[in-house]
Design a protein around this motif. Structure first.
Motif, PDB file in Angstrom:
ATOM      1  N   PRO A   1      17.990   5.122  -1.157  1.00 61.25           N
ATOM      2  CA  PRO A   1      17.714   3.721  -0.813  1.00 61.25           C
ATOM      3  C   PRO A   1      17.708   3.473   0.693  1.00 61.25           C
ATOM      4  O   PRO A   1      16.804   2.824   1.218  1.00 61.25           O
ATOM      5  CB  PRO A   1      18.861   2.970  -1.505  1.00 61.25           C
ATOM      6  CG  PRO A   1      19.200   3.814  -2.684  1.00 61.25           C
ATOM      7  CD  PRO A   1      19.042   5.233  -2.192  1.00 61.25           C
ATOM      8  N   THR A   2      18.725   4.021   1.370  1.00 60.65           N
ATOM      9  CA  THR A   2      18.781   3.831   2.824  1.00 60.65           C
ATOM     10  C   THR A   2      17.624   4.531   3.514  1.00 60.65           C
ATOM     11  O   THR A   2      17.024   4.002   4.463  1.00 60.65           O
ATOM     12  CB  THR A   2      20.113   4.369   3.375  1.00 60.65           C
ATOM     13  OG1 THR A   2      21.198   3.682   2.743  1.00 60.65           O
ATOM     14  CG2 THR A   2      20.194   4.169   4.877  1.00 60.65           C
ATOM     15  N   GLY A   3      17.275   5.725   3.035  1.00 63.84           N
ATOM     16  CA  GLY A   3      16.154   6.459   3.612  1.00 63.84           C
ATOM     17  C   GLY A   3      14.838   5.746   3.381  1.00 63.84           C
ATOM     18  O   GLY A   3      13.963   5.729   4.257  1.00 63.84           O
ATOM     19  N   THR A   4      14.683   5.162   2.199  1.00 62.47           N
ATOM     20  CA  THR A   4      13.449   4.426   1.904  1.00 62.47           C
ATOM     21  C   THR A   4      13.322   3.199   2.792  1.00 62.47           C
ATOM     22  O   THR A   4      12.234   2.891   3.302  1.00 62.47           O
ATOM     23  CB  THR A   4      13.429   3.992   0.423  1.00 62.47           C
ATOM     24  OG1 THR A   4      13.550   5.154  -0.413  1.00 62.47           O
ATOM     25  CG2 THR A   4      12.132   3.276   0.087  1.00 62.47           C
ATOM     26  N   PHE A   5      14.444   2.510   2.999  1.00 63.19           N
ATOM     27  CA  PHE A   5      14.408   1.351   3.897  1.00 63.19           C
ATOM     28  C   PHE A   5      14.102   1.786   5.327  1.00 63.19           C
ATOM     29  O   PHE A   5      13.334   1.124   6.037  1.00 63.19           O
ATOM     30  CB  PHE A   5      15.741   0.614   3.850  1.00 63.19           C
ATOM     31  CG  PHE A   5      15.805  -0.553   4.797  1.00 63.19           C
ATOM     32  CD1 PHE A   5      15.087  -1.711   4.549  1.00 63.19           C
ATOM     33  CD2 PHE A   5      16.571  -0.479   5.958  1.00 63.19           C
ATOM     34  CE1 PHE A   5      15.129  -2.786   5.431  1.00 63.19           C
ATOM     35  CE2 PHE A   5      16.618  -1.548   6.847  1.00 63.19           C
ATOM     36  CZ  PHE A   5      15.897  -2.701   6.580  1.00 63.19           C
TER      37      PHE A   5
END
Length: 457
Positions: free
Chosen positions: A377-381
Protein backbone atom coordinates in the motif's frame (compact mmCIF):
# COMPACT_ATOMS: atom_id res chain seq x y z
CA UNK A 1 11.98 73.00 -65.00
CA UNK A 2 10.42 76.42 -64.64
CA UNK A 3 10.67 78.52 -61.52
CA UNK A 4 7.02 77.75 -60.85
CA UNK A 5 7.84 74.05 -61.21
CA UNK A 6 10.60 74.43 -58.63
CA UNK A 7 8.19 76.16 -56.28
CA UNK A 8 5.61 73.37 -56.70
CA UNK A 9 8.31 70.77 -56.16
CA UNK A 10 9.27 72.52 -52.95
CA UNK A 11 5.65 72.64 -51.84
CA UNK A 12 5.15 68.88 -52.27
CA UNK A 13 8.51 68.24 -50.66
CA UNK A 14 7.58 70.24 -47.57
CA UNK A 15 4.26 68.42 -47.35
CA UNK A 16 6.00 65.04 -47.71
CA UNK A 17 8.57 65.81 -45.01
CA UNK A 18 5.87 67.18 -42.75
CA UNK A 19 3.88 63.95 -43.14
CA UNK A 20 6.97 61.78 -42.59
CA UNK A 21 7.76 63.82 -39.46
CA UNK A 22 4.25 63.17 -38.12
CA UNK A 23 4.70 59.41 -38.71
CA UNK A 24 8.04 59.44 -36.89
CA UNK A 25 6.53 61.45 -34.05
CA UNK A 26 3.69 58.94 -33.80
CA UNK A 27 6.25 56.13 -33.50
CA UNK A 28 8.08 57.92 -30.71
CA UNK A 29 4.86 58.68 -28.84
CA UNK A 30 3.80 55.03 -29.01
CA UNK A 31 7.13 53.50 -28.01
CA UNK A 32 5.50 52.01 -24.88
CA UNK A 33 2.12 51.17 -26.43
CA UNK A 34 1.39 47.44 -26.28
CA UNK A 35 0.73 45.98 -29.73
CA UNK A 36 1.94 49.04 -31.62
CA UNK A 37 3.92 48.34 -34.80
CA UNK A 38 6.45 50.86 -36.04
CA UNK A 39 5.39 52.77 -39.15
CA UNK A 40 7.53 53.99 -41.99
CA UNK A 41 6.43 56.85 -44.23
CA UNK A 42 6.32 56.00 -47.95
CA UNK A 43 8.00 58.81 -49.86
CA UNK A 44 7.95 58.48 -53.65
CA UNK A 45 9.73 60.39 -56.34
CA UNK A 46 7.45 62.38 -58.64
CA UNK A 47 8.23 62.11 -62.34
CA UNK A 48 11.66 63.52 -63.25
CA UNK A 49 12.56 66.71 -61.47
CA UNK A 50 9.07 67.12 -59.97
CA UNK A 51 9.99 66.48 -56.34
CA UNK A 52 8.72 63.99 -53.77
CA UNK A 53 5.36 63.14 -52.27
CA UNK A 54 4.05 61.06 -49.37
CA UNK A 55 2.08 57.94 -50.27
CA UNK A 56 0.95 57.10 -46.75
CA UNK A 57 2.79 54.83 -44.33
CA UNK A 58 3.39 51.12 -43.89
CA UNK A 59 3.91 49.02 -40.81
CA UNK A 60 7.37 47.53 -40.56
CA UNK A 61 6.79 43.81 -40.14
CA UNK A 62 8.35 40.46 -40.92
CA UNK A 63 5.49 38.05 -41.78
CA UNK A 64 7.59 35.04 -40.84
CA UNK A 65 8.30 36.45 -37.38
CA UNK A 66 4.60 37.30 -37.04
CA UNK A 67 3.68 33.67 -37.72
CA UNK A 68 6.34 32.50 -35.27
CA UNK A 69 4.89 34.85 -32.67
CA UNK A 70 1.51 33.19 -33.09
CA UNK A 71 3.05 29.73 -32.78
CA UNK A 72 5.09 30.79 -29.77
CA UNK A 73 1.97 32.24 -28.15
CA UNK A 74 0.13 28.95 -28.68
CA UNK A 75 2.96 26.93 -27.16
CA UNK A 76 3.24 29.27 -24.18
CA UNK A 77 -0.53 29.24 -23.64
CA UNK A 78 -0.51 25.44 -23.70
CA UNK A 79 2.37 25.13 -21.24
CA UNK A 80 1.04 27.70 -18.80
CA UNK A 81 -2.49 26.27 -18.79
CA UNK A 82 -1.32 22.68 -18.36
CA UNK A 83 1.14 23.50 -15.59
CA UNK A 84 -1.49 25.55 -13.74
CA UNK A 85 -4.15 22.85 -14.07
CA UNK A 86 -1.83 20.14 -12.76
CA UNK A 87 -0.86 22.25 -9.77
CA UNK A 88 -3.69 20.62 -7.78
CA UNK A 89 -1.68 17.38 -7.73
CA UNK A 90 0.91 19.01 -5.51
CA UNK A 91 -1.84 20.15 -3.14
CA UNK A 92 -3.63 16.79 -3.03
CA UNK A 93 -0.57 14.57 -2.73
CA UNK A 94 1.79 16.88 -0.83
CA UNK A 95 3.78 15.43 2.04
CA UNK A 96 1.78 17.27 4.70
CA UNK A 97 0.14 16.30 7.99
CA UNK A 98 -3.05 14.34 7.43
CA UNK A 99 -2.31 13.42 3.83
CA UNK A 100 -3.26 10.05 2.39
CA UNK A 101 0.19 8.52 2.87
CA UNK A 102 0.17 9.46 6.54
CA UNK A 103 -3.34 8.04 6.97
CA UNK A 104 -2.32 4.72 5.43
CA UNK A 105 0.63 4.55 7.83
CA UNK A 106 -1.56 5.45 10.82
CA UNK A 107 -4.08 2.76 9.90
CA UNK A 108 -1.34 0.15 9.58
CA UNK A 109 0.07 1.25 12.95
CA UNK A 110 -3.30 0.89 14.67
CA UNK A 111 -3.49 -2.71 13.42
CA UNK A 112 -0.13 -3.47 15.04
CA UNK A 113 -1.49 -2.40 18.42
CA UNK A 114 -4.74 -4.28 17.73
CA UNK A 115 -2.86 -7.52 17.03
CA UNK A 116 -0.97 -7.12 20.31
CA UNK A 117 -4.11 -6.41 22.38
CA UNK A 118 -7.03 -7.97 20.48
CA UNK A 119 -9.46 -7.72 23.39
CA UNK A 120 -8.58 -4.14 24.38
CA UNK A 121 -11.52 -1.80 23.62
CA UNK A 122 -9.21 1.19 23.12
CA UNK A 123 -7.09 -0.69 20.57
CA UNK A 124 -10.25 -1.67 18.70
CA UNK A 125 -11.60 1.89 18.81
CA UNK A 126 -8.26 3.15 17.49
CA UNK A 127 -8.51 0.84 14.46
CA UNK A 128 -11.98 2.14 13.60
CA UNK A 129 -10.91 5.75 14.08
CA UNK A 130 -7.84 5.36 11.85
CA UNK A 131 -10.01 3.53 9.30
CA UNK A 132 -12.46 6.46 9.28
CA UNK A 133 -9.56 8.88 8.87
CA UNK A 134 -8.23 6.81 5.96
CA UNK A 135 -11.64 6.83 4.31
CA UNK A 136 -11.87 10.62 4.65
CA UNK A 137 -8.39 11.00 3.16
CA UNK A 138 -9.38 8.92 0.13
CA UNK A 139 -12.65 10.83 -0.22
CA UNK A 140 -10.97 14.19 0.10
CA UNK A 141 -8.32 13.37 -2.50
CA UNK A 142 -10.97 12.06 -4.89
CA UNK A 143 -13.18 15.12 -4.35
CA UNK A 144 -10.35 17.52 -5.01
CA UNK A 145 -9.29 15.75 -8.18
CA UNK A 146 -12.90 15.71 -9.35
CA UNK A 147 -13.24 19.41 -8.55
CA UNK A 148 -10.04 20.13 -10.47
CA UNK A 149 -11.38 18.33 -13.53
CA UNK A 150 -14.69 20.19 -13.20
CA UNK A 151 -12.83 23.49 -13.00
CA UNK A 152 -10.88 22.61 -16.13
CA UNK A 153 -14.13 21.92 -17.96
CA UNK A 154 -15.52 25.28 -16.85
CA UNK A 155 -12.35 27.05 -17.91
CA UNK A 156 -12.41 25.31 -21.29
CA UNK A 157 -15.94 26.60 -21.91
CA UNK A 158 -14.84 30.14 -21.07
CA UNK A 159 -11.78 29.83 -23.29
CA UNK A 160 -13.92 28.64 -26.20
CA UNK A 161 -16.13 31.70 -25.73
CA UNK A 162 -13.00 33.88 -25.86
CA UNK A 163 -11.94 32.13 -29.07
CA UNK A 164 -15.30 32.84 -30.68
CA UNK A 165 -15.21 36.48 -29.59
CA UNK A 166 -11.70 36.93 -30.99
CA UNK A 167 -12.66 35.24 -34.27
CA UNK A 168 -15.69 37.53 -34.64
CA UNK A 169 -13.56 40.62 -33.98
CA UNK A 170 -10.93 39.50 -36.49
CA UNK A 171 -13.64 39.08 -39.13
CA UNK A 172 -15.13 42.49 -38.29
CA UNK A 173 -11.72 44.19 -38.39
CA UNK A 174 -11.09 42.56 -41.75
CA UNK A 175 -14.16 44.33 -43.14
CA UNK A 176 -13.03 47.66 -41.70
CA UNK A 177 -9.53 47.21 -43.10
CA UNK A 178 -10.88 46.40 -46.56
CA UNK A 179 -13.05 49.53 -46.54
CA UNK A 180 -10.31 51.77 -45.16
CA UNK A 181 -7.74 50.62 -47.70
CA UNK A 182 -9.86 51.16 -50.81
CA UNK A 183 -7.91 54.39 -51.36
CA UNK A 184 -4.61 52.51 -51.35
CA UNK A 185 -3.36 53.61 -47.91
CA UNK A 186 -2.67 51.08 -45.19
CA UNK A 187 -5.06 51.06 -42.21
CA UNK A 188 -2.18 50.55 -39.79
CA UNK A 189 -4.13 51.10 -36.58
CA UNK A 190 -6.78 48.58 -37.60
CA UNK A 191 -4.12 46.08 -38.59
CA UNK A 192 -2.45 46.47 -35.19
CA UNK A 193 -5.78 45.76 -33.51
CA UNK A 194 -6.26 42.68 -35.66
CA UNK A 195 -2.77 41.44 -34.82
CA UNK A 196 -3.57 41.73 -31.13
CA UNK A 197 -6.76 39.71 -31.62
CA UNK A 198 -4.78 37.11 -33.56
CA UNK A 199 -2.32 36.84 -30.67
CA UNK A 200 -5.22 36.49 -28.23
CA UNK A 201 -6.65 33.73 -30.41
CA UNK A 202 -3.30 31.97 -30.81
CA UNK A 203 -2.80 31.86 -27.05
CA UNK A 204 -5.89 29.64 -26.88
CA UNK A 205 -5.77 27.51 -30.03
CA UNK A 206 -3.17 26.74 -32.73
CA UNK A 207 -3.83 28.83 -35.84
CA UNK A 208 -2.42 29.48 -39.29
CA UNK A 209 -3.19 32.69 -41.16
CA UNK A 210 -3.36 33.60 -44.85
CA UNK A 211 -3.98 37.17 -46.01
CA UNK A 212 -5.21 38.30 -49.41
CA UNK A 213 -4.48 41.62 -51.14
CA UNK A 214 -7.88 43.06 -50.19
CA UNK A 215 -7.31 43.03 -46.44
CA UNK A 216 -9.19 39.76 -45.95
CA UNK A 217 -7.66 37.06 -43.81
CA UNK A 218 -8.27 33.33 -43.51
CA UNK A 219 -7.64 31.92 -40.04
CA UNK A 220 -7.43 28.14 -39.85
CA UNK A 221 -7.57 26.08 -36.68
CA UNK A 222 -4.53 23.78 -36.77
CA UNK A 223 -4.18 24.56 -40.47
CA UNK A 224 -7.37 22.82 -41.52
CA UNK A 225 -10.63 24.13 -40.01
CA UNK A 226 -11.70 27.70 -40.77
CA UNK A 227 -12.37 30.06 -37.88
CA UNK A 228 -12.40 33.13 -40.18
CA UNK A 229 -12.54 33.16 -43.98
CA UNK A 230 -11.35 35.76 -46.49
CA UNK A 231 -14.92 36.99 -46.93
CA UNK A 232 -14.84 38.20 -43.30
CA UNK A 233 -17.08 35.42 -41.97
CA UNK A 234 -16.32 33.88 -38.59
CA UNK A 235 -17.21 30.34 -37.48
CA UNK A 236 -17.79 29.51 -33.84
CA UNK A 237 -16.50 26.54 -31.88
CA UNK A 238 -19.05 24.73 -29.73
CA UNK A 239 -18.84 22.74 -26.52
CA UNK A 240 -20.81 19.68 -25.42
CA UNK A 241 -20.80 17.97 -22.05
CA UNK A 242 -20.62 14.20 -21.58
CA UNK A 243 -23.55 13.43 -19.23
CA UNK A 244 -21.67 10.51 -17.72
CA UNK A 245 -18.34 12.15 -16.90
CA UNK A 246 -19.14 15.86 -17.09
CA UNK A 247 -16.18 16.32 -19.43
CA UNK A 248 -16.38 19.02 -22.09
CA UNK A 249 -15.50 18.32 -25.71
CA UNK A 250 -14.83 20.92 -28.43
CA UNK A 251 -16.56 20.83 -31.81
CA UNK A 252 -16.93 22.89 -34.96
CA UNK A 253 -20.20 22.66 -36.90
CA UNK A 254 -19.74 21.80 -40.58
CA UNK A 255 -22.75 21.45 -42.88
CA UNK A 256 -24.96 21.11 -39.82
CA UNK A 257 -22.87 18.29 -38.34
CA UNK A 258 -20.64 18.71 -35.27
CA UNK A 259 -17.04 17.70 -35.87
CA UNK A 260 -14.85 17.04 -32.86
CA UNK A 261 -11.69 19.17 -33.04
CA UNK A 262 -10.22 18.33 -29.63
CA UNK A 263 -7.50 16.23 -31.23
CA UNK A 264 -6.33 19.28 -33.20
CA UNK A 265 -5.65 21.31 -30.06
CA UNK A 266 -2.03 20.30 -29.66
CA UNK A 267 -1.12 23.79 -28.48
CA UNK A 268 -2.92 26.78 -26.99
CA UNK A 269 -4.41 27.06 -23.52
CA UNK A 270 -7.47 24.94 -24.36
CA UNK A 271 -5.24 22.11 -25.51
CA UNK A 272 -3.18 22.43 -22.33
CA UNK A 273 -6.30 22.25 -20.18
CA UNK A 274 -7.64 19.17 -21.97
CA UNK A 275 -4.24 17.48 -21.86
CA UNK A 276 -4.00 18.07 -18.10
CA UNK A 277 -7.55 16.79 -17.60
CA UNK A 278 -7.14 13.67 -19.73
CA UNK A 279 -3.48 13.10 -18.89
CA UNK A 280 -1.95 13.86 -15.50
CA UNK A 281 -5.21 14.35 -13.59
CA UNK A 282 -6.92 11.30 -15.05
CA UNK A 283 -3.84 9.17 -14.40
CA UNK A 284 -3.74 10.35 -10.78
CA UNK A 285 -7.45 9.71 -10.40
CA UNK A 286 -7.15 6.22 -11.89
CA UNK A 287 -4.17 5.35 -9.70
CA UNK A 288 -5.97 6.66 -6.61
CA UNK A 289 -9.07 4.59 -7.39
CA UNK A 290 -6.95 1.50 -8.00
CA UNK A 291 -5.13 1.96 -4.71
CA UNK A 292 -8.41 2.40 -2.84
CA UNK A 293 -10.00 -0.64 -4.49
CA UNK A 294 -7.00 -2.95 -4.10
CA UNK A 295 -6.35 -1.87 -0.50
CA UNK A 296 -9.99 -2.36 0.48
CA UNK A 297 -10.18 -5.71 -1.31
CA UNK A 298 -7.07 -7.02 0.43
CA UNK A 299 -8.21 -5.97 3.91
CA UNK A 300 -11.77 -7.16 3.30
CA UNK A 301 -10.55 -10.61 2.26
CA UNK A 302 -8.40 -10.95 5.36
CA UNK A 303 -10.95 -9.45 7.73
CA UNK A 304 -13.88 -11.56 6.52
CA UNK A 305 -11.94 -14.72 7.40
CA UNK A 306 -11.60 -13.70 11.06
CA UNK A 307 -14.06 -13.59 13.94
CA UNK A 308 -15.27 -10.68 16.02
CA UNK A 309 -15.84 -10.78 19.76
CA UNK A 310 -19.44 -11.77 19.04
CA UNK A 311 -18.25 -14.99 17.34
CA UNK A 312 -19.34 -13.98 13.83
CA UNK A 313 -17.20 -13.73 10.69
CA UNK A 314 -17.63 -12.88 6.99
CA UNK A 315 -17.67 -9.14 7.59
CA UNK A 316 -16.01 -6.53 5.36
CA UNK A 317 -13.83 -3.81 6.83
CA UNK A 318 -14.34 -1.29 3.99
CA UNK A 319 -16.86 -0.48 1.29
CA UNK A 320 -15.66 0.65 -2.17
CA UNK A 321 -18.13 -0.80 -4.63
CA UNK A 322 -17.70 -3.59 -7.16
CA UNK A 323 -15.21 -1.92 -9.54
CA UNK A 324 -12.12 0.26 -9.26
CA UNK A 325 -13.37 3.37 -11.14
CA UNK A 326 -14.66 5.80 -8.52
CA UNK A 327 -13.49 3.63 -5.61
CA UNK A 328 -11.64 6.44 -3.80
CA UNK A 329 -14.77 8.58 -3.72
CA UNK A 330 -16.86 5.66 -2.40
CA UNK A 331 -14.29 4.48 0.12
CA UNK A 332 -15.90 4.11 3.54
CA UNK A 333 -15.76 1.98 6.67
CA UNK A 334 -18.14 -0.93 6.19
CA UNK A 335 -21.54 -0.77 7.84
CA UNK A 336 -20.68 -4.23 9.17
CA UNK A 337 -18.24 -2.74 11.66
CA UNK A 338 -18.76 1.03 11.65
CA UNK A 339 -19.28 2.21 15.24
CA UNK A 340 -19.05 -1.35 16.54
CA UNK A 341 -15.45 -2.13 17.53
CA UNK A 342 -16.42 -5.53 19.00
CA UNK A 343 -17.10 -6.72 15.43
CA UNK A 344 -13.49 -6.24 14.35
CA UNK A 345 -12.04 -9.64 13.56
CA UNK A 346 -8.90 -10.59 15.52
CA UNK A 347 -9.26 -14.34 16.03
CA UNK A 348 -9.03 -16.96 13.27
CA UNK A 349 -11.57 -19.20 15.02
CA UNK A 350 -14.57 -18.60 17.26
CA UNK A 351 -12.96 -20.77 19.92
CA UNK A 352 -10.01 -18.37 20.17
CA UNK A 353 -12.16 -15.45 21.32
CA UNK A 354 -11.39 -13.12 23.04
CA UNK A 355 -7.61 -13.39 23.11
CA UNK A 356 -6.91 -14.88 19.67
CA UNK A 357 -4.97 -12.64 17.33
CA UNK A 358 -4.16 -14.78 14.29
CA UNK A 359 -6.56 -12.82 12.01
CA UNK A 360 -5.27 -9.52 13.39
CA UNK A 361 -1.72 -10.60 12.57
CA UNK A 362 -2.78 -11.33 8.98
CA UNK A 363 -4.27 -7.82 8.78
CA UNK A 364 -1.05 -6.38 10.19
CA UNK A 365 1.02 -8.31 7.64
CA UNK A 366 -0.79 -6.67 4.75
CA UNK A 367 1.32 -3.55 5.31
CA UNK A 368 4.26 -5.49 3.84
CA UNK A 369 2.26 -7.57 1.35
CA UNK A 370 1.83 -6.67 -2.29
CA UNK A 371 -1.59 -5.53 -3.46
CA UNK A 372 -3.04 -6.66 -6.76
CA UNK A 373 -0.88 -4.08 -8.53
CA UNK A 374 2.33 -5.71 -7.32
CA UNK A 375 3.37 -3.32 -4.55
CA UNK A 376 2.60 -2.65 -0.90
CA UNK A 377 0.00 0.00 0.00
CA UNK A 378 2.73 2.47 0.92
CA UNK A 379 4.70 1.59 -2.20
CA UNK A 380 1.64 2.01 -4.40
CA UNK A 381 0.96 5.42 -2.90
CA UNK A 382 4.61 6.40 -3.40
CA UNK A 383 4.34 5.39 -7.06
CA UNK A 384 1.21 7.55 -7.38
CA UNK A 385 3.06 10.51 -5.90
CA UNK A 386 6.07 9.88 -8.13
CA UNK A 387 3.95 9.73 -11.27
CA UNK A 388 2.12 12.92 -10.31
CA UNK A 389 5.41 14.65 -9.54
CA UNK A 390 6.83 13.64 -12.91
CA UNK A 391 3.75 15.06 -14.65
CA UNK A 392 4.10 18.31 -12.70
CA UNK A 393 7.80 18.66 -13.46
CA UNK A 394 7.32 17.93 -17.15
CA UNK A 395 4.51 20.47 -17.38
CA UNK A 396 6.51 23.14 -15.53
CA UNK A 397 9.60 22.51 -17.65
CA UNK A 398 7.50 22.67 -20.81
CA UNK A 399 5.91 25.94 -19.71
CA UNK A 400 9.30 27.49 -18.92
CA UNK A 401 10.78 26.39 -22.25
CA UNK A 402 7.78 27.70 -24.22
CA UNK A 403 7.88 31.00 -22.36
CA UNK A 404 11.60 31.41 -23.04
CA UNK A 405 11.10 30.60 -26.73
CA UNK A 406 8.30 33.15 -26.97
CA UNK A 407 10.47 35.80 -25.30
CA UNK A 408 13.17 35.11 -27.87
CA UNK A 409 10.79 35.44 -30.82
CA UNK A 410 9.25 38.56 -29.26
CA UNK A 411 12.71 40.12 -28.99
CA UNK A 412 13.37 39.36 -32.66
CA UNK A 413 10.01 40.84 -33.59
CA UNK A 414 10.67 43.95 -31.51
CA UNK A 415 14.00 44.42 -33.28
CA UNK A 416 12.11 44.61 -36.56
CA UNK A 417 8.71 46.08 -35.64
CA UNK A 418 9.26 47.69 -32.26
CA UNK A 419 9.97 51.36 -31.73
CA UNK A 420 13.47 52.55 -30.81
CA UNK A 421 13.24 56.09 -29.48
CA UNK A 422 16.91 56.65 -30.34
CA UNK A 423 16.30 55.63 -33.93
CA UNK A 424 13.21 57.82 -34.18
CA UNK A 425 15.16 60.82 -32.86
CA UNK A 426 17.75 60.27 -35.58
CA UNK A 427 14.96 60.04 -38.16
CA UNK A 428 13.44 63.28 -36.87
CA UNK A 429 16.75 65.08 -37.27
CA UNK A 430 17.16 63.75 -40.82
CA UNK A 431 13.62 64.81 -41.72
CA UNK A 432 14.24 68.21 -40.19
CA UNK A 433 17.31 68.67 -42.40
CA UNK A 434 15.31 67.49 -45.40
CA UNK A 435 12.56 69.94 -44.58
CA UNK A 436 15.09 72.76 -44.20
CA UNK A 437 16.70 71.85 -47.52
CA UNK A 438 13.30 71.88 -49.22
CA UNK A 439 12.57 75.24 -47.64
CA UNK A 440 15.87 76.51 -48.97
CA UNK A 441 14.84 75.37 -52.47
CA UNK A 442 11.63 77.38 -52.17
CA UNK A 443 13.53 80.42 -50.93
CA UNK A 444 15.96 80.14 -53.86
CA UNK A 445 13.10 79.79 -56.35
CA UNK A 446 11.39 82.78 -54.77
CA UNK A 447 14.55 84.83 -55.15
CA UNK A 448 14.83 83.74 -58.79
CA UNK A 449 11.22 84.67 -59.44
CA UNK A 450 11.74 88.07 -57.81
CA UNK A 451 14.78 88.60 -60.02
CA UNK A 452 12.77 87.77 -63.17
CA UNK A 453 10.05 90.20 -62.11
CA UNK A 454 12.61 92.95 -61.52
CA UNK A 455 14.06 92.43 -65.03
CA UNK A 456 10.71 93.38 -66.56
CA UNK A 457 10.45 96.66 -64.68
Amino acid sequence: MSVYGILNSGRTGMAAHTYATSVTAQNAENSATVGYTRRMARLENIAPNAGVRAEGSRRVIDPFLSQRMLGGGSDAGYGTAKSSALGVLDEVLADAPGNLGERIGAFEGSLVEFSAYPADPSARASVLQSAENLARAFNDAADRLFAARAEINDRAVLEVSAVNEASARIASLGKEIARAELGGREASDLRDLRDQELQTLAERVPIDIYENDRGGMTVLLAGSVALVDEDHMSYALETTVDPGTGDVSIQRRESGVLRDVGGMLTSGSIGGLLDARDGGLRDAQDRLDTLAFDLASAYNTAHSAGFGLDGANGRSLFEVGATAPGAAGRFAVSADVSGQPDRLAAASAATDIPGGNDAALVLTGLAEANLAGGSTPTGTFAALVGSAGASLRAAADGADAASAALDQVRALRDNVSGVSTDEEMINLMELQRGYQATLRVIQTADEMLEGIINLKR
